[in-house]
Design a protein around this motif. Sequence first.
Motif, PDB file in Angstrom:
ATOM      1  N   ASP A 102      20.997  84.751  27.195  1.00  0.00           N
ATOM      2  CA  ASP A 102      21.390  83.781  26.037  1.00  0.00           C
ATOM      3  C   ASP A 102      22.606  84.141  25.256  1.00  0.00           C
ATOM      4  OD1 ASP A 102      20.487  86.118  24.928  1.00  0.00           O
ATOM      5  OD2 ASP A 102      19.041  85.157  23.755  1.00  0.00           O
ATOM      6  N   THR A 103      23.374  84.928  26.079  1.00  0.00           N
ATOM      7  CA  THR A 103      24.551  85.401  25.539  1.00  0.00           C
ATOM      8  C   THR A 103      25.620  85.675  26.743  1.00  0.00           C
ATOM      9  OG1 THR A 103      24.241  87.903  25.474  1.00  0.00           O
ATOM     10  CG2 THR A 103      23.589  86.647  23.548  1.00  0.00           C
ATOM     11  N   LEU A 152      28.718  78.911  26.708  1.00  0.00           N
ATOM     12  CA  LEU A 152      27.763  79.613  27.147  1.00  0.00           C
ATOM     13  C   LEU A 152      27.227  78.736  28.570  1.00  0.00           C
ATOM     14  CD1 LEU A 152      26.275  82.247  27.185  1.00  0.00           C
ATOM     15  CD2 LEU A 152      24.470  80.913  25.947  1.00  0.00           C
ATOM     16  N   GLN A 153      26.989  77.313  28.345  1.00  0.00           N
ATOM     17  CA  GLN A 153      26.388  76.709  29.587  1.00  0.00           C
ATOM     18  C   GLN A 153      27.321  76.527  30.662  1.00  0.00           C
ATOM     19  OE1 GLN A 153      23.475  75.978  30.008  1.00  0.00           O
ATOM     20  NE2 GLN A 153      23.778  74.667  31.542  1.00  0.00           N
ATOM     21  N   ARG A 202      27.123  79.506  32.529  1.00  0.00           N
ATOM     22  CA  ARG A 202      25.876  79.539  33.452  1.00  0.00           C
ATOM     23  C   ARG A 202      25.936  78.776  34.634  1.00  0.00           C
ATOM     24  NH1 ARG A 202      22.714  78.427  28.507  1.00  0.00           N
ATOM     25  NH2 ARG A 202      21.762  80.387  27.586  1.00  0.00           N
ATOM     26  N   ASP A 213      19.763  81.382  33.773  1.00  0.00           N
ATOM     27  CA  ASP A 213      19.208  80.494  32.781  1.00  0.00           C
ATOM     28  C   ASP A 213      18.678  81.076  31.632  1.00  0.00           C
ATOM     29  OD1 ASP A 213      20.189  78.419  34.265  1.00  0.00           O
ATOM     30  OD2 ASP A 213      18.068  77.999  35.141  1.00  0.00           O
ATOM     31  N   ALA A 214      18.170  82.096  31.797  1.00  0.00           N
ATOM     32  CA  ALA A 214      17.259  82.871  30.776  1.00  0.00           C
ATOM     33  C   ALA A 214      18.185  83.761  29.869  1.00  0.00           C
ATOM     34  CB  ALA A 214      16.161  83.979  31.453  1.00  0.00           C
TER      35      ALA A 214
END
Length: 216
Positions: free
Chosen positions: A200-201, A88-89, A92, A197-198
């Motif tokens: 979450d999936t 996930l990161q 992002r 950044d907000a």
Amino acid sequence: MRSVVLIFDSPEAAAAVDAALSAVGAQAVDHWLRRPDPSSEGDQGERGPGSAFLASIDRMPAALAPFEVAGADIEPVPAGGLTPPPALQAYRLALRAEVDVIRDSHIAAGVPVDLGGGLVFTVDTRNDTDFRNILGLTTFALLAITAQAENVLIPFRAADDLTRLLTPEQVIGLSQAVTMRVAALYAVAWEGKAAIDAADTHTALDLLDLDAGWPT
């Protein structure tokens, strides 16, 4: 590690498949919400009704056996075979970098200015050299205004390769237009990065439209 296709036809079955995958430390690599018409050509998996997970797992838990399609070859398969989704990161960071590219492309496209009296043109903002040129002309214009110099005209070559003679006040107006345009583009980029950044999936990140909201 082997690849499997798991077909299900209800939200309850989807939840069961997802839970069974999680129990063995696996996850779906891809997910089709709509299956082809069962009467269409293709292998058993492609003809099956319902929805499907494409997964890569070390071992097949008993709970998944009823959902497996033996020998299925559902398309599309990522080039080079099955690959897990990015962390996930990492996703992002990749999207944040894409926002930077979009922002910079808008900046490099130039800034349209309207100084009144039909004086309309586009200012080149392609690179640091263009910005240094604008800064230098702005400094000269400020000095001329401070000195209360009269009849000062400053040549400025715009994106259309035509040179226009501008008053110091017009050069200041041009500089302000460029500054406001670039600031607006950075503001949109910051909003986009905040949304990234907000999220979450992976699904939430996929739904972001990074091309939306930029000033025209």
